[in-house]
Design an enzyme around this catalytic site. Structure first.
Site, PDB file in Angstrom:
ATOM      1  N   HIS A  91       0.852  -1.197   0.000  1.00 22.64           N
ATOM      2  CA  HIS A  91       0.000   0.000   0.000  1.00 22.64           C
ATOM      3  C   HIS A  91       0.881   1.237   0.000  1.00 22.64           C
ATOM      4  O   HIS A  91       1.974   1.220   0.565  1.00 22.64           O
ATOM      5  CB  HIS A  91      -0.920   0.014   1.232  1.00 22.64           C
ATOM      6  N   GLU A 133      -7.870  -4.963  -0.600  1.00 23.61           N
ATOM      7  CA  GLU A 133      -8.366  -5.807  -1.690  1.00 23.61           C
ATOM      8  C   GLU A 133      -8.278  -7.294  -1.373  1.00 23.61           C
ATOM      9  O   GLU A 133      -9.007  -8.099  -1.931  1.00 23.61           O
ATOM     10  CB  GLU A 133      -7.578  -5.534  -2.982  1.00 23.61           C
TER      11      GLU A 133
HETATM   12  N1  COA Z   1       4.084  -7.318  -4.939  1.00 22.15           N
HETATM   13  C1  COA Z   1       5.399  -7.315  -5.205  1.00 22.15           C
HETATM   14  N2  COA Z   1       6.195  -6.252  -5.032  1.00 22.15           N
HETATM   15  C2  COA Z   1       5.619  -5.138  -4.571  1.00 22.15           C
HETATM   16  C3  COA Z   1       4.262  -5.061  -4.271  1.00 22.15           C
HETATM   17  C4  COA Z   1       3.476  -6.213  -4.471  1.00 22.15           C
HETATM   18  N3  COA Z   1       2.181  -6.232  -4.212  1.00 22.15           N
HETATM   19  N4  COA Z   1       3.959  -3.833  -3.843  1.00 22.15           N
HETATM   20  C5  COA Z   1       5.108  -3.122  -3.877  1.00 22.15           C
HETATM   21  N5  COA Z   1       6.110  -3.918  -4.314  1.00 22.15           N
HETATM   22  C6  COA Z   1       7.509  -3.555  -4.483  1.00 22.15           C
HETATM   23  C7  COA Z   1       7.684  -2.684  -5.715  1.00 22.15           C
HETATM   24  O1  COA Z   1       7.915  -3.474  -6.871  1.00 22.15           O
HETATM   25  C8  COA Z   1       8.875  -1.838  -5.353  1.00 22.15           C
HETATM   26  O2  COA Z   1      10.036  -2.606  -5.563  1.00 22.15           O
HETATM   27  P1  COA Z   1      11.396  -1.940  -6.133  1.00 22.15           P
HETATM   28  O3  COA Z   1      11.749  -0.886  -5.109  1.00 22.15           O
HETATM   29  O4  COA Z   1      12.339  -3.075  -6.184  1.00 22.15           O
HETATM   30  O5  COA Z   1      11.022  -1.368  -7.449  1.00 22.15           O
HETATM   31  C9  COA Z   1       8.717  -1.671  -3.831  1.00 22.15           C
HETATM   32  O6  COA Z   1       7.882  -2.740  -3.391  1.00 22.15           O
HETATM   33  C10 COA Z   1       8.080  -0.360  -3.453  1.00 22.15           C
HETATM   34  O7  COA Z   1       6.856  -0.255  -4.152  1.00 22.15           O
HETATM   35  P2  COA Z   1       6.257   1.084  -4.730  1.00 22.15           P
HETATM   36  O8  COA Z   1       5.977   0.880  -6.187  1.00 22.15           O
HETATM   37  O9  COA Z   1       7.069   2.256  -4.349  1.00 22.15           O
HETATM   38  O10 COA Z   1       4.940   1.154  -3.923  1.00 22.15           O
HETATM   39  P3  COA Z   1       3.735   2.103  -4.222  1.00 22.15           P
HETATM   40  O11 COA Z   1       3.460   2.871  -3.006  1.00 22.15           O
HETATM   41  O12 COA Z   1       3.909   2.889  -5.460  1.00 22.15           O
HETATM   42  O13 COA Z   1       2.641   1.003  -4.531  1.00 22.15           O
HETATM   43  C11 COA Z   1       0.761  -0.308  -4.616  1.00 22.15           C
HETATM   44  C12 COA Z   1       1.525   0.743  -3.802  1.00 22.15           C
HETATM   45  C13 COA Z   1      -0.573  -0.572  -3.922  1.00 22.15           C
HETATM   46  C14 COA Z   1       0.486   0.242  -6.003  1.00 22.15           C
HETATM   47  C15 COA Z   1       1.593  -1.596  -4.680  1.00 22.15           C
HETATM   48  O14 COA Z   1       1.871  -2.081  -3.393  1.00 22.15           O
HETATM   49  C16 COA Z   1       0.953  -2.655  -5.553  1.00 22.15           C
HETATM   50  O15 COA Z   1       1.097  -2.634  -6.766  1.00 22.15           O
HETATM   51  N6  COA Z   1       0.197  -3.628  -4.944  1.00 22.15           N
HETATM   52  C17 COA Z   1      -0.461  -4.652  -5.710  1.00 22.15           C
HETATM   53  C18 COA Z   1      -1.778  -4.127  -6.291  1.00 22.15           C
HETATM   54  C19 COA Z   1      -2.841  -3.947  -5.238  1.00 22.15           C
HETATM   55  O16 COA Z   1      -3.047  -4.790  -4.388  1.00 22.15           O
HETATM   56  N7  COA Z   1      -3.538  -2.809  -5.351  1.00 22.15           N
HETATM   57  C20 COA Z   1      -4.575  -2.456  -4.425  1.00 22.15           C
HETATM   58  C21 COA Z   1      -4.113  -1.326  -3.556  1.00 22.15           C
HETATM   59  S1  COA Z   1      -5.278  -0.963  -2.271  1.00 22.15           S
END
Ligand code: COA
Length: 371
Positions: free
Chosen positions: A254, A316
């Site tokens: 998140h 989710e």
């Molecule tokens: N699975 C695998 N790796 C994940 C991840 C996940 N669900 N969520 C984050 N990461 C990793 C990213 O790839 C990133 O890795 P890196 O630094 O090697 O590139 C690191 O963790 C940091 O992630 P970041 O992209 O900065 O997090 P964010 O704040 O932009 O993303 C979400 C938040 C929700 C978009 C992300 O956690 C995600 O894509 N989750 C899966 C989709 C989901 O469940 N969405 C519903 C949200 S309520």
């Protein structure tokens, strides 16, 4: 570096980080504490609001609108009336309702059927468009709303699901819990449109567009796919293969929470309650136990990969289980999320109009220049 340079660098890093931590509005509607894992909606803890008796979605809508200085009289009646009025327009929305993707269909039906509508008419129309679309796409006639029911029970009835008060209560807890959540991507999109002085429908259309994406509201369908795929095997093997393929684990991680999403607890409790109350034979308890196993495996694996970045279950993950237990088809999960979140969008739109300015950030130009 001078002050202008510093400001520019700050802005460009905000852009690179997806506006992480950037405050663009004051709000009275909800508060997300990502470190402690707490969510306040309309001044109450989400779990109290969602699980208390007799809590219901309509009450939360009222509270949010009052806080946004957009108090509306007779909300219950007007939402019920709005569902009836939307249903009267369903026959003119055939093209929109037959679009194969439920979110595309909802967006098109909203644009066509609710242009010029006021806030409550829109909020009442969304569940009708979702349910009528699902029925039409399945080759079945749409089912008329019943104004004597609350939104959750009527939503189930319009989908053709059997009457079941325990499941309606679980769906109501879901709608309450997702009603608002700070400045998430879809709420921000709705506020940006509101800040331009546009009318309500385009604000909601913007919210719908943002919610569709898998990084926001599109994850619960894939979460169920994951639970299905790991039902008979060690989840860790499947999860490792996903990460090795460069895919994210849906339902995990998140932007704000550094601990488990408090909404996951609410849904777990709602599911436990439903498993006890539901008179129909259902596999909820077994599904829940499996989901907890997959969650633990995913959390452990992500901790190994990202020791400095806690990645825990988000809303989710257990949304998928809760909506499945209620009987909602998985292709409607995101659209059902929209039915609940629309209340937050509308309150934010009202709040933006009341207090806000045009939202217009800047971009750092990195393109070509004339010779
Ligand atoms: N699975 C695998 N790796 C994940 C991840 C996940 N669900 N969520 C984050 N990461 C990793 C990213 O790839 C990133 O890795 P890196 O630094 O090697 O590139 C690191 O963790 C940091 O992630 P970041 O992209 O900065 O997090 P964010 O704040 O932009 O993303 C979400 C938040 C929700 C978009 C992300 O956690 C995600 O894509 N989750 C899966 C989709 C989901 O469940 N969405 C519903 C949200 S309520």
């Amino acid at each position: 570096m001078d002050l202008v340079g510093l400001a520019l660098e700050e802005r460009s890093s905000a852009k690179a980080s997806g506006l992480e931590g950037v405050v663009v509005a004051d709000t009275r509607l909800s508060h997300v504490d990502g470190e402690r894992g707490e969510l306040l909606i309309a001044g109450r803890r989400a779990e109290d609001l969602a699980l208390e008796d007799p809590g219901h979605f309509e009450t939360v809508v009222e509270r949010l609108l009052v806080l946004a200085h957009a108090q509306e009289p007779r909300i219950l009646e007007r939402l019920a009336q709005a569902r009836l009025s939307a249903f009267a327009r369903v026959s003119q929305l055939r093209h929109a309702l037959t679009l194969p993707d439920a979110m595309d269909s909802l967006l098109a039906a909203t644009a066509q059927g609710s242009a010029g509508s006021d806030a409550l008419s829109l909020l009442g129309a969304l569940p009708v468009y979702v349910c009528a679309g699902a029925r039409v796409r399945a080759g079945q006639p749409p089912i008329s709303p019943d104004p004597t029911r609350l939104t959750a029970a009527d939503f189930m009835a319009m989908l053709g699901l059997p009457e079941n008060p325990a499941r309606a209560r679980a769906l109501d807890a879901y709608l309450v819990t997702v009603s608002d959540h700070g400045l998430n991507a879809s709420t921000f999109a709705a506020r940006v449109v509101a800040s331009t002085g546009s009318d309500v429908m385009p604000c909601i259309a913007a919210g719908l567009g943002a919610l569709k994406g898998p990084l926001h509201g599109g994850a619960p369908g894939p979460v169920l796919d994951m639970l299905d795929a790991t039902a008979d095997s060690d989840p860790r093997i499947w999860l490792e293969a996903e990460l090795a393929a460069g895919r994210r684990i849906m339902g995990m991680g998140h932007r704000i929470y550094r601990v488990r999403d408090p909404r996951a607890f609410v849904f777990e409790r709602a599911l436990d309650r439903l498993a006890r109350e539901d008179r129909v034979e259902s596999p909820i308890a077994a599904r829940l136990a499996h989901a907890r196993k997959v969650e633990q495996a995913a959390q452990a694996l992500l901790r190994e990969r990202h020791p400095d970045r806690p990645l825990c279950a988000n809303v989710e993950f257990y949304t998928a289980l809760l909506l499945e237990a209620v009987g909602i088809p998985r292709e409607l999960f995101t659209a059902t999320f929209a039915v609940g979140r629309c209340s937050g969008w509308l309150a934010h739109v009202a709040e933006q109009r009341h207090t806000g300015r045009l939202i217009r950030p800047a971009a750092r130009y990195v393109g070509p220049t004339p010779d």
